[in-house]
Design a protein around this motif. Structure first.
Motif, PDB file in Angstrom:
ATOM      1  N   ILE A  97      23.226 -11.424 -33.991  1.00  0.00           N
ATOM      2  CA  ILE A  97      24.429 -11.095 -33.220  1.00  0.00           C
ATOM      3  C   ILE A  97      25.416 -12.258 -33.294  1.00  0.00           C
ATOM      4  CG2 ILE A  97      25.309 -10.716 -30.872  1.00  0.00           C
ATOM      5  CD1 ILE A  97      22.652  -9.111 -30.388  1.00  0.00           C
ATOM      6  N   ASP A  98      24.935 -13.482 -33.098  1.00  0.00           N
ATOM      7  CA  ASP A  98      25.789 -14.664 -33.159  1.00  0.00           C
ATOM      8  C   ASP A  98      26.409 -14.802 -34.549  1.00  0.00           C
ATOM      9  OD1 ASP A  98      26.836 -17.218 -32.120  1.00  0.00           O
ATOM     10  OD2 ASP A  98      25.408 -18.112 -33.530  1.00  0.00           O
ATOM     11  N   TRP A  99      25.590 -14.745 -35.575  1.00  0.00           N
ATOM     12  CA  TRP A  99      26.064 -14.875 -36.953  1.00  0.00           C
ATOM     13  C   TRP A  99      27.038 -13.754 -37.292  1.00  0.00           C
ATOM     14  CZ3 TRP A  99      25.590 -11.486 -41.037  1.00  0.00           C
ATOM     15  CH2 TRP A  99      25.947 -11.986 -42.290  1.00  0.00           C
ATOM     16  N   GLY A 100      26.702 -12.530 -36.889  1.00  0.00           N
ATOM     17  CA  GLY A 100      27.563 -11.393 -37.193  1.00  0.00           C
ATOM     18  C   GLY A 100      28.947 -11.523 -36.582  1.00  0.00           C
ATOM     19  N   THR A 101      29.025 -11.987 -35.353  1.00  0.00           N
ATOM     20  CA  THR A 101      30.315 -12.160 -34.703  1.00  0.00           C
ATOM     21  C   THR A 101      31.131 -13.222 -35.419  1.00  0.00           C
ATOM     22  OG1 THR A 101      29.268 -11.595 -32.608  1.00  0.00           O
ATOM     23  CG2 THR A 101      31.451 -12.572 -32.494  1.00  0.00           C
ATOM     24  N   LYS A 102      30.505 -14.316 -35.803  1.00  0.00           N
ATOM     25  CA  LYS A 102      31.215 -15.377 -36.527  1.00  0.00           C
ATOM     26  C   LYS A 102      31.745 -14.883 -37.865  1.00  0.00           C
ATOM     27  CE  LYS A 102      28.746 -19.068 -34.241  1.00  0.00           C
ATOM     28  NZ  LYS A 102      27.560 -19.905 -34.227  1.00  0.00           N
ATOM     29  N   ASN A 103      31.144 -13.828 -38.389  1.00  0.00           N
ATOM     30  CA  ASN A 103      31.569 -13.256 -39.656  1.00  0.00           C
ATOM     31  C   ASN A 103      32.311 -11.931 -39.495  1.00  0.00           C
ATOM     32  OD1 ASN A 103      30.597 -15.016 -41.984  1.00  0.00           O
ATOM     33  ND2 ASN A 103      28.830 -14.978 -40.624  1.00  0.00           N
ATOM     34  N   GLY A 104      32.761 -11.631 -38.271  1.00  0.00           N
ATOM     35  CA  GLY A 104      33.658 -10.504 -38.033  1.00  0.00           C
ATOM     36  C   GLY A 104      33.032  -9.159 -37.735  1.00  0.00           C
ATOM     37  N   LEU A 105      31.730  -9.096 -37.467  1.00  0.00           N
ATOM     38  CA  LEU A 105      31.120  -7.808 -37.123  1.00  0.00           C
ATOM     39  C   LEU A 105      31.500  -7.426 -35.691  1.00  0.00           C
ATOM     40  CD1 LEU A 105      27.538  -8.121 -38.660  1.00  0.00           C
ATOM     41  CD2 LEU A 105      29.654  -7.323 -39.729  1.00  0.00           C
ATOM     42  N   ASN A 106      31.608  -6.120 -35.449  1.00  0.00           N
ATOM     43  CA  ASN A 106      31.986  -5.693 -34.103  1.00  0.00           C
ATOM     44  C   ASN A 106      31.030  -4.672 -33.480  1.00  0.00           C
ATOM     45  OD1 ASN A 106      32.700  -3.470 -35.653  1.00  0.00           O
ATOM     46  ND2 ASN A 106      34.711  -3.216 -34.728  1.00  0.00           N
ATOM     47  N   GLU A 107      30.009  -4.219 -34.237  1.00  0.00           N
ATOM     48  CA  GLU A 107      29.073  -3.246 -33.694  1.00  0.00           C
ATOM     49  C   GLU A 107      27.662  -3.528 -34.189  1.00  0.00           C
ATOM     50  OE1 GLU A 107      30.615   0.509 -35.026  1.00  0.00           O
ATOM     51  OE2 GLU A 107      31.870   0.720 -33.260  1.00  0.00           O
ATOM     52  N   PHE A 108      26.704  -3.209 -33.349  1.00  0.00           N
ATOM     53  CA  PHE A 108      25.300  -3.289 -33.735  1.00  0.00           C
ATOM     54  C   PHE A 108      24.666  -1.960 -33.363  1.00  0.00           C
ATOM     55  CE2 PHE A 108      26.623  -7.588 -33.750  1.00  0.00           C
ATOM     56  CZ  PHE A 108      25.876  -8.176 -34.771  1.00  0.00           C
ATOM     57  N   PHE A 109      23.946  -1.381 -34.302  1.00  0.00           N
ATOM     58  CA  PHE A 109      23.339  -0.075 -34.132  1.00  0.00           C
ATOM     59  C   PHE A 109      21.826  -0.249 -34.007  1.00  0.00           C
ATOM     60  CE2 PHE A 109      27.113   0.137 -36.728  1.00  0.00           C
ATOM     61  CZ  PHE A 109      27.849   1.143 -36.118  1.00  0.00           C
ATOM     62  N   PHE A 110      21.230   0.384 -33.001  1.00  0.00           N
ATOM     63  CA  PHE A 110      19.797   0.292 -32.743  1.00  0.00           C
ATOM     64  C   PHE A 110      19.213   1.697 -32.677  1.00  0.00           C
ATOM     65  CE2 PHE A 110      21.651  -3.484 -30.916  1.00  0.00           C
ATOM     66  CZ  PHE A 110      20.740  -4.487 -31.188  1.00  0.00           C
ATOM     67  N   THR A 111      17.960   1.827 -33.095  1.00  0.00           N
ATOM     68  CA  THR A 111      17.263   3.076 -32.810  1.00  0.00           C
ATOM     69  C   THR A 111      17.038   3.102 -31.299  1.00  0.00           C
ATOM     70  OG1 THR A 111      15.097   2.058 -33.109  1.00  0.00           O
ATOM     71  CG2 THR A 111      16.090   3.148 -35.046  1.00  0.00           C
ATOM     72  N   PHE A 112      16.877   4.282 -30.732  1.00  0.00           N
ATOM     73  CA  PHE A 112      16.695   4.381 -29.286  1.00  0.00           C
ATOM     74  C   PHE A 112      15.458   3.598 -28.826  1.00  0.00           C
ATOM     75  CE2 PHE A 112      19.140   8.354 -30.016  1.00  0.00           C
ATOM     76  CZ  PHE A 112      20.233   8.022 -29.238  1.00  0.00           C
ATOM     77  N   PHE A 113      14.385   3.686 -29.580  1.00  0.00           N
ATOM     78  CA  PHE A 113      13.148   3.010 -29.187  1.00  0.00           C
ATOM     79  C   PHE A 113      13.303   1.487 -29.233  1.00  0.00           C
ATOM     80  CE2 PHE A 113      11.567   7.135 -30.816  1.00  0.00           C
ATOM     81  CZ  PHE A 113      11.081   7.614 -29.616  1.00  0.00           C
ATOM     82  N   LEU A 114      13.924   0.973 -30.288  1.00  0.00           N
ATOM     83  CA  LEU A 114      14.122  -0.473 -30.380  1.00  0.00           C
ATOM     84  C   LEU A 114      15.056  -0.953 -29.284  1.00  0.00           C
ATOM     85  CD1 LEU A 114      13.610  -3.156 -31.778  1.00  0.00           C
ATOM     86  CD2 LEU A 114      15.531  -2.637 -33.314  1.00  0.00           C
ATOM     87  N   TRP A 115      16.133  -0.200 -29.024  1.00  0.00           N
ATOM     88  CA  TRP A 115      17.069  -0.602 -27.977  1.00  0.00           C
ATOM     89  C   TRP A 115      16.365  -0.721 -26.630  1.00  0.00           C
ATOM     90  CZ3 TRP A 115      21.132  -3.178 -27.036  1.00  0.00           C
ATOM     91  CH2 TRP A 115      21.803  -3.048 -25.825  1.00  0.00           C
ATOM     92  N   GLU A 116      15.530   0.225 -26.299  1.00  0.00           N
ATOM     93  CA  GLU A 116      14.800   0.172 -25.030  1.00  0.00           C
ATOM     94  C   GLU A 116      13.903  -1.063 -24.960  1.00  0.00           C
ATOM     95  OE1 GLU A 116      15.199   1.943 -22.222  1.00  0.00           O
ATOM     96  OE2 GLU A 116      16.863   2.860 -23.300  1.00  0.00           O
ATOM     97  N   ASP A 117      13.351  -1.472 -26.089  1.00  0.00           N
ATOM     98  CA  ASP A 117      12.467  -2.639 -26.122  1.00  0.00           C
ATOM     99  C   ASP A 117      13.216  -3.969 -26.037  1.00  0.00           C
ATOM    100  OD1 ASP A 117      10.232  -1.031 -26.299  1.00  0.00           O
ATOM    101  OD2 ASP A 117      10.021  -1.247 -28.482  1.00  0.00           O
ATOM    102  N   VAL A 118      14.423  -4.058 -26.609  1.00  0.00           N
ATOM    103  CA  VAL A 118      15.091  -5.365 -26.728  1.00  0.00           C
ATOM    104  C   VAL A 118      16.316  -5.533 -25.837  1.00  0.00           C
ATOM    105  CG1 VAL A 118      14.281  -5.695 -29.091  1.00  0.00           C
ATOM    106  CG2 VAL A 118      16.552  -4.699 -28.693  1.00  0.00           C
ATOM    107  N   LYS A 119      16.817  -4.469 -25.237  1.00  0.00           N
ATOM    108  CA  LYS A 119      18.100  -4.564 -24.530  1.00  0.00           C
ATOM    109  C   LYS A 119      18.122  -5.642 -23.442  1.00  0.00           C
ATOM    110  CE  LYS A 119      17.310  -0.863 -21.208  1.00  0.00           C
ATOM    111  NZ  LYS A 119      17.707   0.480 -20.796  1.00  0.00           N
ATOM    112  N   ASP A 120      17.030  -5.817 -22.705  1.00  0.00           N
ATOM    113  CA  ASP A 120      17.023  -6.828 -21.645  1.00  0.00           C
ATOM    114  C   ASP A 120      17.087  -8.252 -22.204  1.00  0.00           C
ATOM    115  OD1 ASP A 120      16.910  -4.855 -19.694  1.00  0.00           O
ATOM    116  OD2 ASP A 120      14.720  -4.897 -19.580  1.00  0.00           O
ATOM    117  N   HIS A 121      16.669  -8.423 -23.442  1.00  0.00           N
ATOM    118  CA  HIS A 121      16.664  -9.755 -24.073  1.00  0.00           C
ATOM    119  C   HIS A 121      18.005 -10.098 -24.722  1.00  0.00           C
ATOM    120  CE1 HIS A 121      12.318  -9.988 -23.554  1.00  0.00           C
ATOM    121  NE2 HIS A 121      12.242  -8.760 -24.045  1.00  0.00           N
TER     122      HIS A 121
END
Length: 191
Positions: free
Chosen positions: A155-179
């Motif tokens: 996320i940090d690297w992507g923003t520094k290089n101009g990314l504006n969105e990150f796409f997650f599968t529903f299952f992965l998002w539920e696992d990592v969103k709090d982190h």
């Protein structure tokens, strides 16, 4: 006489606060003295002021006579003497402008996920530029990797290089969103 960089935030939007902190960190890492302020203070003759401002505020409070046109996620940089302006419509775009300024002026590159790389600045930085991203949606797709520190680095690297969105599968998002939610919020990124 010591040169001092004064970073002025014209808003308290979370991504602009983060942009000011990042600019201060990157300036200080090169040996510069930099300070963040919200109010205008007196500046010395060798002080350099960098203003982080929304386009609407720039046109209202600074220069209604010189209209600036910026698209979504685009930013404009302008410099006159020792005063510079990073102008955008959205908080995230101001952050993009900070990273591009650091790339052009200070020689930063973000190739590795773990650290910044320095190159010699080209000294071809113009007194003004406008950057419009070539695509409206720029991001990464994350499907099965459960590694919150790695995702935070991405996320940090992507923003520094101009990314504006990150796409997650529903299952992965539920696992990592709090982190990783805080990393996304402070950069004003979309999921």
């Amino acid at each position: 006489m010591t040169i001092k960089y004064i970073i002025r935030r014209w808003t308290s939007a979370a991504a602009v606060v983060f942009a000011a902190e990042e600019l201060q960190r990157l300036l200080n890492k090169t040996g510069c003295n930099s300070f963040i302020e919200e109010k205008k203070s007196d500046i010395g003759p060798s002080d350099i002021v960098i203003n982080l401002i929304f386009l609407s505020d720039y046109q209202k409070f600074v220069s209604a006579d010189h209209p600036v046109s910026i698209g979504k996620d685009g930013h404009t940089f302008m410099q006159s003497g020792n005063v510079s302006w990073i102008i955008a419509n959205e908080p995230r775009a101001i952050l993009y402008g900070v990273y591009q300024y650091c790339q052009k002026k200070l020689g930063y590159r973000w190739v590795d996920l773990k650290e910044e790389t320095f190159t010699k600045p080209t000294n071809t930085m113009r007194n003004s530029w406008t950057h419009e991203p070539p695509f409206a949606r720029r991001g990464n797709v994350l499907e099965t990797i459960y590694d919150p520190p790695y995702i935070s680095s991405l996320i940090d690297w992507g923003t520094k290089n101009g990314l504006n969105e990150f796409f997650f599968t529903f299952f992965l998002w539920e696992d990592v969103k709090d982190h990783i939610k805080e990393e996304l919020v402070k950069r004003d990124l979309h999921v």
